[in-house]
Design an enzyme around this catalytic site. Structure first.
Site, PDB file in Angstrom:
ATOM      1  N   ASP A   9       0.789  -1.246   0.000  1.00 30.22           N
ATOM      2  CA  ASP A   9       0.000   0.000   0.000  1.00 30.22           C
ATOM      3  C   ASP A   9       0.819   1.294   0.000  1.00 30.22           C
ATOM      4  OD1 ASP A   9      -1.816  -2.023   0.301  1.00 30.22           O
ATOM      5  OD2 ASP A   9      -2.825  -1.196   2.047  1.00 30.22           O
ATOM      6  N   ASP A  47      -4.643  -0.878  -1.643  1.00 32.53           N
ATOM      7  CA  ASP A  47      -5.990  -0.686  -1.143  1.00 32.53           C
ATOM      8  C   ASP A  47      -6.790  -0.173  -2.341  1.00 32.53           C
ATOM      9  OD1 ASP A  47      -6.747  -1.227   1.468  1.00 32.53           O
ATOM     10  OD2 ASP A  47      -6.828   0.879   2.068  1.00 32.53           O
ATOM     11  N   HIS A  49     -10.611   0.551  -2.868  1.00 33.71           N
ATOM     12  CA  HIS A  49     -11.963   0.528  -2.301  1.00 33.71           C
ATOM     13  C   HIS A  49     -13.020   1.079  -3.255  1.00 33.71           C
ATOM     14  CE1 HIS A  49     -10.285  -0.593   1.524  1.00 33.71           C
ATOM     15  NE2 HIS A  49      -9.643   0.551   1.706  1.00 33.71           N
ATOM     16  N   HIS A  62     -10.543   6.796   1.310  1.00 32.11           N
ATOM     17  CA  HIS A  62      -9.163   6.750   0.803  1.00 32.11           C
ATOM     18  C   HIS A  62      -9.051   5.658  -0.243  1.00 32.11           C
ATOM     19  CE1 HIS A  62      -9.434   3.772   4.025  1.00 32.11           C
ATOM     20  NE2 HIS A  62      -8.571   3.060   3.293  1.00 32.11           N
ATOM     21  N   LYS A  87      -6.924  -5.085  -3.042  1.00 29.76           N
ATOM     22  CA  LYS A  87      -7.652  -5.608  -1.869  1.00 29.76           C
ATOM     23  C   LYS A  87      -8.604  -4.560  -1.311  1.00 29.76           C
ATOM     24  CE  LYS A  87      -3.909  -4.266   1.184  1.00 29.76           C
ATOM     25  NZ  LYS A  87      -4.713  -3.268   1.903  1.00 29.76           N
ATOM     26  N   CYS A 128      -2.209  -2.622   7.670  1.00 35.10           N
ATOM     27  CA  CYS A 128      -2.095  -3.577   6.553  1.00 35.10           C
ATOM     28  C   CYS A 128      -0.792  -4.368   6.572  1.00 35.10           C
ATOM     29  CB  CYS A 128      -2.322  -2.863   5.229  1.00 35.10           C
ATOM     30  SG  CYS A 128      -4.064  -2.388   5.042  1.00 35.10           S
TER      31      CYS A 128
HETATM   32  C1  VGL Z   1      -4.791   0.802   5.804  1.00 30.89           C
HETATM   33  C2  VGL Z   1      -6.282   1.820   7.228  1.00 30.89           C
HETATM   34  C3  VGL Z   1      -7.286   1.673   6.300  1.00 30.89           C
HETATM   35  C4  VGL Z   1      -3.390   0.345   5.532  1.00 30.89           C
HETATM   36  C5  VGL Z   1      -5.797   0.635   4.876  1.00 30.89           C
HETATM   37  O1  VGL Z   1      -2.992   0.236   4.355  1.00 30.89           O
HETATM   38  O2  VGL Z   1      -2.657   0.091   6.520  1.00 30.89           O
HETATM   39  N1  VGL Z   1      -5.047   1.388   6.976  1.00 30.89           N
HETATM   40  N2  VGL Z   1      -7.039   1.081   5.134  1.00 30.89           N
HETATM   41 ZN    ZN Z   2      -8.386   1.009   3.450  1.00 29.36          ZN
END
Ligand code: VGL
Ligand code: ZN
Length: 180
Positions: A9, A47, A49, A62, A87, A128
């Site tokens: 990420d 990430d 979403h 985000h 993901k 993550c």
């Molecule tokens: C993450 C919070 C929400 C991460 C992803 O990549 O650690 N943290 N979504």
């Molecule tokens: Zn996230």
């Protein structure tokens, strides 16, 4: 047996200026760039979403699929990435762990390519990265976290150390990039 670097990420929204910025999230980018060549395989997770998801009841929106915020940090070297995982793509799943990627099965890829050693870096240490490391250990991989190539959300002060300690106690090896 082979090894892989797993870059978790390293996306604009988790870097300074992003909607869920991790302080110094961008500082790890040159370190990751420097070590990519040392591994048999390089794997990334993002990430990814939907615009509406239960995940955004816990976090500010985000990394919405296809937006600038979901892109890799512009300085990250991405041409050496062999596998890109997405993901958190459902509207009911958090998708913290790279093992929850929905576009391809990480576990199948690792087995097919005889990858046994997994070196994890990226964002964020306390979410993550931790979720990915714990899944890796549970699935029997030799798992390393590169401590100068991760950064934490740190909702509470010390969450980064707590996360690293938890990973260590579960069997993860903590190493620095210059030890690889
Ligand atoms: C993450 C919070 C929400 C991460 C992803 O990549 O650690 N943290 N979504
Ligand atoms: Zn996230």
């Amino acid at each position: 047996m082979k090894n892989a670097l797993l870059i978790v990420d390293v996306q604009n929204d988790f870097c300074p200026g992003g909607s869920l910025a991790v302080s110094d999230g961008d500082k790890i980018v040159p370190i990751i760039n420097q070590i990519e060549d040392k591994f048999d395989f390089v794997i990334s997770s993002q990430d990814w979403h939907p615009a509406a998801t239960v995940h955004f009841e816990k976090w500010p929106p985000h990394c919405i699929a296809g937006t600038f915020g979901a892109d890799f940090h512009p300085n990250l070297i991405t041409d050496k990435i062999d596998l890109k995982l997405l993901k958190g793509t459902g509207n009911k799943d958090d998708g913290y762990s790279a093992f929850e990627a929905t576009n391809v099965s990480l576990i199948d890829y690792l087995h097919e390519n005889q990858i046994q050693d997994l070196y994890v870096c990226g964002l964020a240490t306390d979410y993550c990265v931790k979720a990915t490391v714990l899944d890796a250990i549970e699935n029997g991989f030799h798992t390393y976290v590169i401590t100068d190539a991760v950064a934490a959300v740190n909702i509470e002060k010390g969450d980064d150390r707590k996360a690293l300690n938890e990973m260590y106690l579960k069997g993860c090896t903590l190493i620095e990039s210059d030890e690889i």
